[in-house]
Scaffold this motif. Structure first.
Motif, PDB file in Angstrom:
ATOM      1  N   PRO A 198       0.811  -1.234   0.000  1.00 33.09           N
ATOM      2  CA  PRO A 198       0.000   0.000   0.000  1.00 33.09           C
ATOM      3  C   PRO A 198       0.838   1.274   0.000  1.00 33.09           C
ATOM      4  O   PRO A 198       0.337   2.340  -0.370  1.00 33.09           O
ATOM      5  N   VAL A 199       2.103   1.161   0.435  1.00 31.01           N
ATOM      6  CA  VAL A 199       2.992   2.324   0.426  1.00 31.01           C
ATOM      7  C   VAL A 199       3.542   2.566  -0.971  1.00 31.01           C
ATOM      8  O   VAL A 199       3.788   3.706  -1.373  1.00 31.01           O
ATOM      9  N   LEU A 200       3.710   1.489  -1.736  1.00 37.43           N
ATOM     10  CA  LEU A 200       4.422   1.570  -3.014  1.00 37.43           C
ATOM     11  C   LEU A 200       3.516   1.872  -4.196  1.00 37.43           C
ATOM     12  O   LEU A 200       3.992   2.324  -5.233  1.00 37.43           O
ATOM     13  N   THR A 201       2.223   1.583  -4.061  1.00 34.95           N
ATOM     14  CA  THR A 201       1.309   1.762  -5.190  1.00 34.95           C
ATOM     15  C   THR A 201       0.171   2.694  -4.803  1.00 34.95           C
ATOM     16  O   THR A 201      -0.112   2.889  -3.620  1.00 34.95           O
ATOM     17  N   THR A 202      -0.499   3.240  -5.803  1.00 34.69           N
ATOM     18  CA  THR A 202      -1.569   4.195  -5.520  1.00 34.69           C
ATOM     19  C   THR A 202      -2.938   3.670  -5.960  1.00 34.69           C
ATOM     20  O   THR A 202      -3.810   3.440  -5.134  1.00 34.69           O
ATOM     21  N   ARG A 203      -3.135   3.460  -7.272  1.00 31.92           N
ATOM     22  CA  ARG A 203      -4.436   3.033  -7.782  1.00 31.92           C
ATOM     23  C   ARG A 203      -4.547   1.521  -7.904  1.00 31.92           C
ATOM     24  O   ARG A 203      -5.503   1.004  -8.477  1.00 31.92           O
ATOM     25  N   HIS A 204      -3.604   0.799  -7.374  1.00 29.12           N
ATOM     26  CA  HIS A 204      -3.616  -0.655  -7.407  1.00 29.12           C
ATOM     27  C   HIS A 204      -4.848  -1.169  -6.655  1.00 29.12           C
ATOM     28  O   HIS A 204      -5.123  -0.721  -5.536  1.00 29.12           O
ATOM     29  N   PRO A 205      -5.651  -2.086  -7.230  1.00 33.69           N
ATOM     30  CA  PRO A 205      -6.881  -2.544  -6.565  1.00 33.69           C
ATOM     31  C   PRO A 205      -6.659  -3.061  -5.153  1.00 33.69           C
ATOM     32  O   PRO A 205      -7.464  -2.790  -4.254  1.00 33.69           O
ATOM     33  N   GLU A 206      -5.576  -3.812  -4.930  1.00 35.75           N
ATOM     34  CA  GLU A 206      -5.329  -4.339  -3.590  1.00 35.75           C
ATOM     35  C   GLU A 206      -5.005  -3.231  -2.600  1.00 35.75           C
ATOM     36  O   GLU A 206      -5.398  -3.292  -1.427  1.00 35.75           O
ATOM     37  N   THR A 207      -4.318  -2.209  -3.063  1.00 40.11           N
ATOM     38  CA  THR A 207      -4.030  -1.066  -2.191  1.00 40.11           C
ATOM     39  C   THR A 207      -5.323  -0.357  -1.799  1.00 40.11           C
ATOM     40  O   THR A 207      -5.533  -0.030  -0.629  1.00 40.11           O
ATOM     41  N   LEU A 208      -6.189  -0.124  -2.764  1.00 46.75           N
ATOM     42  CA  LEU A 208      -7.452   0.551  -2.484  1.00 46.75           C
ATOM     43  C   LEU A 208      -8.286  -0.262  -1.492  1.00 46.75           C
ATOM     44  O   LEU A 208      -8.898   0.295  -0.569  1.00 46.75           O
ATOM     45  N   HIS A 209      -8.292  -1.570  -1.663  1.00 51.12           N
ATOM     46  CA  HIS A 209      -9.057  -2.417  -0.749  1.00 51.12           C
ATOM     47  C   HIS A 209      -8.443  -2.415   0.644  1.00 51.12           C
ATOM     48  O   HIS A 209      -9.168  -2.345   1.650  1.00 51.12           O
ATOM     49  N   ALA A 210      -7.117  -2.483   0.719  1.00 48.53           N
ATOM     50  CA  ALA A 210      -6.448  -2.480   2.018  1.00 48.53           C
ATOM     51  C   ALA A 210      -6.725  -1.192   2.784  1.00 48.53           C
ATOM     52  O   ALA A 210      -6.968  -1.214   4.005  1.00 48.53           O
ATOM     53  N   ILE A 211      -6.706  -0.063   2.088  1.00 48.69           N
ATOM     54  CA  ILE A 211      -7.016   1.210   2.741  1.00 48.69           C
ATOM     55  C   ILE A 211      -8.474   1.228   3.201  1.00 48.69           C
ATOM     56  O   ILE A 211      -8.793   1.705   4.298  1.00 48.69           O
ATOM     57  N   GLU A 212      -9.354   0.679   2.388  1.00 52.03           N
ATOM     58  CA  GLU A 212     -10.774   0.661   2.726  1.00 52.03           C
ATOM     59  C   GLU A 212     -11.044  -0.152   3.987  1.00 52.03           C
ATOM     60  O   GLU A 212     -11.752   0.304   4.897  1.00 52.03           O
ATOM     61  N   VAL A 213     -10.480  -1.366   4.067  1.00 48.04           N
ATOM     62  CA  VAL A 213     -10.747  -2.199   5.245  1.00 48.04           C
ATOM     63  C   VAL A 213     -10.066  -1.626   6.486  1.00 48.04           C
ATOM     64  O   VAL A 213     -10.583  -1.742   7.601  1.00 48.04           O
ATOM     65  N   THR A 214      -8.934  -0.988   6.284  1.00 46.11           N
ATOM     66  CA  THR A 214      -8.250  -0.358   7.408  1.00 46.11           C
ATOM     67  C   THR A 214      -9.068   0.803   7.960  1.00 46.11           C
ATOM     68  O   THR A 214      -9.228   0.951   9.177  1.00 46.11           O
ATOM     69  N   ALA A 215      -9.581   1.646   7.064  1.00 34.82           N
ATOM     70  CA  ALA A 215     -10.390   2.789   7.495  1.00 34.82           C
ATOM     71  C   ALA A 215     -11.641   2.341   8.229  1.00 34.82           C
ATOM     72  O   ALA A 215     -12.049   2.947   9.232  1.00 34.82           O
ATOM     73  N   ALA A 216     -12.283   1.262   7.745  1.00 37.39           N
ATOM     74  CA  ALA A 216     -13.485   0.750   8.413  1.00 37.39           C
ATOM     75  C   ALA A 216     -13.141   0.238   9.810  1.00 37.39           C
ATOM     76  O   ALA A 216     -13.901   0.464  10.772  1.00 37.39           O
ATOM     77  N   PHE A 217     -12.011  -0.425   9.941  1.00 32.60           N
ATOM     78  CA  PHE A 217     -11.588  -0.933  11.251  1.00 32.60           C
ATOM     79  C   PHE A 217     -11.313   0.225  12.205  1.00 32.60           C
ATOM     80  O   PHE A 217     -11.728   0.201  13.371  1.00 32.60           O
TER      81      PHE A 217
END
Length: 324
Positions: A285-304
């Protein structure tokens, strides 16, 4: 389930993994760890700092406990809790990276969580050992929950920054400071001995060479601040841990420790979850921006984080009512 496996990688994942394995891993393996070699790594952060600036946030330079800090806040209207914030500690094996290299991940967390993010430029090798890095991280947290008046602080970090976040949790318990509201770990380093641990291997890791970690470990004890406390974050008492969310790349060298920590916390009733993504690279998530897995990781982190803040706020309200 405390461990959530994501095993349907996006198409972009494969060339990214193979590229880092082919190019970055050999470069890191050969990079000299002498003084000139380590000192030259600061250029990476300087180069990234002049890149495109993240949108949707405003940035301000400040200090916490005497260390440079970049405060990042959402630029638009926000429903954020005014007494909550994120303390972000960047990765880089205690020797590389800084505010510039991690501006993107700090900005995305700020927007997704609708919270101010304090990104700390702590002291690093070759001039300063890990004890000094820990002191800078703890000092920043101490000021946030003290004179800055934040009642709910989430500690977050990737790689080496994850270790510093764990040491903040330990120090908060030892000093009687408010416990962090949550812990976010992105491919966190949880054991300073990982480079020499015979149970760990980097064979499946996209770019971390265990041999280089072994060399770095010999330098961690440099001063001027002596290292104190545990060298393994999982050895911090379970009851001292806040709700914990960890993002890892499946098969990376640091994943076994992260999964072990989450499982042990879950067993004693701490809200903890790890999201493991296949065909990803360390700290993706640090290395990529629009990568689908990065977007999902940020989403689940924010919800938590949102859930952890709601529960902490409810507990604070009940405490204030009893005190009144």
């Amino acid at each position: 389930m405390p461990i959530v496996h994501h095993r349907k990688p996006s198409l972009l994942s494969f060339p990214m993994w193979l590229g880092t394995r082919t190019l970055l891993r050999p470069a890191l393996s050969l990079w000299p760890l002498n003084k000139p070699g380590m000192a030259g790594l600061f250029l990476i952060d300087r180069v990234l700092a002049v890149g495109p600036k993240p949108g949707g946030v405003v940035r301000e330079q400040m200090t916490l406990d005497g260390r440079p800090v970049e405060l990042i806040m959402p630029s638009g209207p926000s429903r954020r809790d005014s007494e909550a914030a994120i303390l972000y500690l960047h990765g880089g094996a205690f020797v590389v990276c800084g505010l510039g290299s991690h501006r993107s991940i700090a900005s995305r967390l700020s927007k997704a969580c609708e919270l101010p993010v304090f990104s700390v430029e702590y002291r690093q090798l070759p001039a300063f050992g890990v004890g000094t890095s820990v002191a800078d991280a703890v000092g920043a947290y101490r000021e946030l929950v003290g004179e800055r008046g934040y009642r709910r602080v989430i500690v977050a970090g990737d790689s080496a920054g994850g270790f510093l976040a764990g040491k903040v949790i330990e120090a908060a318990a030892q000093e009687g400071l408010p416990r962090p509201t949550a812990f976010i770990g992105i491919s966190p380093l949880l054991d300073l001995e990982v480079g020499t641990n015979p149970d760990r291997s980097s064979r499946s890791d996209a770019y971390i060479p265990q041999s280089k970690m072994r060399q770095l470990a010999a330098l961690f004890g440099r001063g001027p601040v002596a290292f104190q406390g545990t060298r393994r974050v999982p050895d911090v008492a379970d009851e001292d841990f806040p709700p914990t969310v960890i993002i890892t790349a499946e098969g990376e060298m640091l994943e076994p420790d992260a999964i072990g920590l989450v499982e042990s916390l879950d067993e004693v009733g701490v809200d903890a979850v790890a999201h493991s993504y296949s065909w990803q690279v360390h700290a993706f998530p640090v290395l990529t921006t629009r990568h689908p897995e990065t977007l999902h990781a940020i989403e689940v982190t924010a919800a938590f984080v949102a859930q952890a803040i709601r529960e902490a706020k409810d507990a604070d309200d009940r405490k204030d009512q009893r005190a009144g």
